[in-house]
Design a protein around this motif. Structure first.
Motif, PDB file in Angstrom:
ATOM      1  N   THR A   1      36.179  42.916  62.949  1.00 21.18           N
ATOM      2  CA  THR A   1      36.192  42.361  61.701  1.00 21.18           C
ATOM      3  C   THR A   1      34.872  41.288  61.707  1.00 21.18           C
ATOM      4  O   THR A   1      35.041  40.278  62.567  1.00 21.18           O
ATOM      5  CB  THR A   1      37.647  41.545  61.255  1.00 21.18           C
TER       6      THR A   1
ATOM      7  N   THR B   1      31.991  39.400  59.308  1.00 23.03           N
ATOM      8  CA  THR B   1      31.455  38.885  57.700  1.00 23.03           C
ATOM      9  C   THR B   1      30.257  39.517  57.263  1.00 23.03           C
ATOM     10  O   THR B   1      30.374  39.862  56.077  1.00 23.03           O
ATOM     11  CB  THR B   1      31.118  37.336  57.881  1.00 23.03           C
ATOM     12  N   ASP B   2      29.650  40.122  57.931  1.00 24.66           N
ATOM     13  CA  ASP B   2      28.475  41.138  57.345  1.00 24.66           C
ATOM     14  C   ASP B   2      28.056  42.193  58.411  1.00 24.66           C
ATOM     15  O   ASP B   2      27.560  42.092  59.562  1.00 24.66           O
ATOM     16  CB  ASP B   2      27.252  40.195  57.533  1.00 24.66           C
TER      17      ASP B   2
ATOM     18  N   HIS C   1      34.358  46.426  60.517  1.00 19.53           N
ATOM     19  CA  HIS C   1      34.769  46.214  59.233  1.00 19.53           C
ATOM     20  C   HIS C   1      34.556  45.042  58.607  1.00 19.53           C
ATOM     21  O   HIS C   1      34.609  43.977  59.286  1.00 19.53           O
ATOM     22  CB  HIS C   1      36.503  46.490  59.411  1.00 19.53           C
ATOM     23  N   ALA C   2      34.108  44.889  57.412  1.00 18.70           N
ATOM     24  CA  ALA C   2      33.780  43.996  56.668  1.00 18.70           C
ATOM     25  C   ALA C   2      35.000  43.062  56.448  1.00 18.70           C
ATOM     26  O   ALA C   2      36.040  43.713  55.899  1.00 18.70           O
ATOM     27  CB  ALA C   2      33.014  44.124  55.497  1.00 18.70           C
ATOM     28  N   ALA C   3      35.195  41.751  56.637  1.00 16.13           N
ATOM     29  CA  ALA C   3      36.459  41.088  56.171  1.00 16.13           C
ATOM     30  C   ALA C   3      36.666  41.030  54.697  1.00 16.13           C
ATOM     31  O   ALA C   3      37.742  41.023  54.318  1.00 16.13           O
ATOM     32  CB  ALA C   3      36.186  39.596  56.559  1.00 16.13           C
ATOM     33  N   SER C   4      35.676  41.331  53.814  1.00 14.66           N
ATOM     34  CA  SER C   4      35.787  41.314  52.422  1.00 14.66           C
ATOM     35  C   SER C   4      36.229  42.827  52.097  1.00 14.66           C
ATOM     36  O   SER C   4      36.675  43.028  50.933  1.00 14.66           O
ATOM     37  CB  SER C   4      34.445  40.800  51.765  1.00 14.66           C
ATOM     38  N   GLU C   5      36.126  43.931  52.886  1.00 11.09           N
ATOM     39  CA  GLU C   5      36.477  44.938  52.471  1.00 11.09           C
ATOM     40  C   GLU C   5      37.457  45.674  53.724  1.00 11.09           C
ATOM     41  O   GLU C   5      36.847  46.797  54.393  1.00 11.09           O
ATOM     42  CB  GLU C   5      35.339  46.018  52.370  1.00 11.09           C
TER      43      GLU C   5
ATOM     44  N   ASP D   1      29.410  36.791  64.740  1.00  9.34           N
ATOM     45  CA  ASP D   1      30.513  36.240  64.033  1.00  9.34           C
ATOM     46  C   ASP D   1      31.202  35.166  64.939  1.00  9.34           C
ATOM     47  O   ASP D   1      32.234  34.690  64.677  1.00  9.34           O
ATOM     48  CB  ASP D   1      31.534  37.334  63.518  1.00  9.34           C
TER      49      ASP D   1
END
Length: 139
Positions: free
Chosen positions: A13, A15-16, A52-56, A117
């Motif tokens: 996971t 952030t970008d 995998h993006a933490a936001s998605e 990250d």
């Protein structure tokens, strides 16, 4: 009884995703890949690290998927001194090493760093056996 053969892939996971792909491709020499569903990953040898993006987040997912929670050991083909030089040339901070550790198949020499990250990345090289020859000593 179940018998596991190997690890196929793991998921980080981040952030970008673009920043993570850049780091793993440019700094660690992995191959960037995109799956048909536009998910991104990097490949080294027969293994894949899916990003995998933490936001998605992609379901199903871990109970607490957060950037910076992983600790990975990756085996390098290069000598540790070459790895160290490459990291320094790319302004990547070495957290620790070179140090002696034990890997799955024996003694390794490792360097530790963090990805963008904050995941702890151990870059290891299996210690090479002492070479012996039957040649007479040179004078």
């Amino acid at each position: 009884m179940i018998s596991i053969d190997r690890v196929d892939h793991l998921v980080l996971t981040v952030t970008d995703v673009d920043r993570a792909v850049d780091f793993y491709e440019r700094i660690l020499g992995m191959e960037a890949i995109t799956f048909p569903d536009d998910r991104r990953a990097v490949r080294c040898g027969q293994q894949t690290i899916k990003l995998h993006a933490a936001s998605e987040l992609v379901e199903p997912t871990a109970t607490h998927p957060v950037p910076g929670a992983a600790n990975l050991c990756l085996v390098a083909n290069n000598a540790i001194s070459e790895v160290q030089e490459h990291l320094r040339a790319n302004d990547v901070r070495i957290e620790e090493g070179p140090v002696s550790r034990t890997g799955t198949n024996g003694a390794i020499t490792s360097l530790y760093l963090q990805d963008p990250d904050g995941n702890l990345i151990e870059l290891a090289r299996y210690d090479e056996p002492v070479m012996t020859t039957d040649l007479p000593p040179t004078v």
